[in-house]
Write an enzyme that holds these catalytic residues in place. Sequence first.
Site, PDB file in Angstrom:
ATOM      1  N   HIS A 166       0.815  -1.221   0.000  1.00  0.00           N
ATOM      2  CA  HIS A 166       0.000   0.000   0.000  1.00  0.00           C
ATOM      3  C   HIS A 166       0.844   1.264   0.000  1.00  0.00           C
ATOM      4  O   HIS A 166       0.353   2.359  -0.283  1.00  0.00           O
ATOM      5  CB  HIS A 166      -0.931   0.005   1.216  1.00  0.00           C
ATOM      6  CG  HIS A 166      -2.274   0.614   0.951  1.00  0.00           C
ATOM      7  ND1 HIS A 166      -2.440   1.790   0.239  1.00  0.00           N
ATOM      8  CD2 HIS A 166      -3.527   0.229   1.285  1.00  0.00           C
ATOM      9  CE1 HIS A 166      -3.720   2.084   0.172  1.00  0.00           C
ATOM     10  NE2 HIS A 166      -4.406   1.153   0.792  1.00  0.00           N
ATOM     11  N   ASP A 388     -11.997  -7.987 -17.972  1.00  0.00           N
ATOM     12  CA  ASP A 388     -12.156  -9.265 -18.661  1.00  0.00           C
ATOM     13  C   ASP A 388     -10.843  -9.623 -19.339  1.00  0.00           C
ATOM     14  O   ASP A 388     -10.386  -8.913 -20.235  1.00  0.00           O
ATOM     15  CB  ASP A 388     -13.292  -9.154 -19.683  1.00  0.00           C
ATOM     16  CG  ASP A 388     -13.642 -10.482 -20.343  1.00  0.00           C
ATOM     17  OD1 ASP A 388     -12.842 -11.435 -20.232  1.00  0.00           O
ATOM     18  OD2 ASP A 388     -14.707 -10.563 -20.971  1.00  0.00           O
TER      19      ASP A 388
END
Length: 446
Positions: A166, A388
């Site tokens: 992070h 996708d």
Amino acid sequence: MAGVVVISETIVRPESYEDGSDRVKIHLTPWDLFFLRTEYAQRGLVFPQPDPKTRIISRLKSSLSVALNIFYPFAGRLVKLDHGDDKTAAFFIDCDGSGVKFVHASAMTVSVSDVLEPANGTVPDFWRGLFPANGVLSCDGVSESLIAFQVTELKDGVFIGYGCNHMVADGSSFWSFFKTWTEICSTGLLDRKKIPPLPLRGWFLGGIDYPIRVPISETTVSPVGVVSSSLPDLHKKIFRFTSRNISELKTKANGEVDSDDRKISSFQAIMAHMWRSIIRNSDLNPEEVIHCKIAMDMRQRLNPPLEKECFGNVVGLATTSTTAGELLNNGLGWAALEINKTVGSQTNEKIRVFAENWVKKPKIPNRLVENNSLVVASSPRFNVYGNDFGWGKPIAVRAGPGITGHGKLLAYPGAEEGDIELQSCLSSHVLDKLLGDAEFLLYVCV
């Protein structure tokens, strides 16, 4: 891990990286260093099963290599500089092209339904085995890859888990990278001439010397500070708010607020409902101080503002504080308005003052999720279901092991348009009461 077998583990490097070419050093801000002692954020996406003829592993690795050419900071490493003269240390990111960890695994005894609806609602034994960065801390980025992926072929689907440092990137930057990766994978060749250079975070406070020096005592990790998601008293549960639930909560919250200049948002109404419900079932003393911390993208709040697409970690925690008694003695609208005020107070001036004061006396938490705090991360704005790789969009997104603790919530868009999904981690005694709370369940699907 039972049920999960690792087939291979490799390092994927940027496609055209040449040693020393375009090498960039990225300095870290107070908001980056804030995550120094925390575990990698781990998430996972469930995908449908591809055609057996599709060589998904080679496609994923080759397209990842191209994507890393664009999002090159992920392929770098942290560098730690020790300063013995004043017992401090400093960190920066060296975009040296070292590459990212890529694990290929198989779990042919595990089905998609086992992942989405585990037996008895408990975390299954195989769960940790689906993720590539268990127990890895942000400070370990000096030797560990700054982002790691694991592709696990299930009995009837594919699970792609990841762990991300992070300090290097927030959710906005990660999902931008992920979208680019899926597009490269699904379309094949990418004309990089049409891709603009990656906009790096270019904002720094004037008068601060970089890299920021932090006391050595603030960089060491206490075993007590690392919160494991496998603690027996912590349980995970997913709550879904339908578009109708959300509309009703928003209307109710705004109806209770006597303010012409402030309007409660849908998300603020949901957070107020969750906060009040969790505290109502926590058996706290009315005088107990409590907090609701919501991760916020600060890019557009700075002056001058940063580009929305700029890469990095530009997240701050908007913290609303009150007492348990005050929260419960007032209604949904009051709680939502308090959150609204806190969000509105995150101005350029306040952000700068925080950073200036932090640099004078750096303080790095051992853990982000503390007692009596609701910590809300991720965002329902992230385009999770628009990705996708070429064999179908995600079926679901799930929180993995990593930064967690009682009161941690992850917000994501629901699979149905307009819905919002909250993935919670709560103490078992609080969760049990919450699941029997009629007022809470009035607006929530479990």
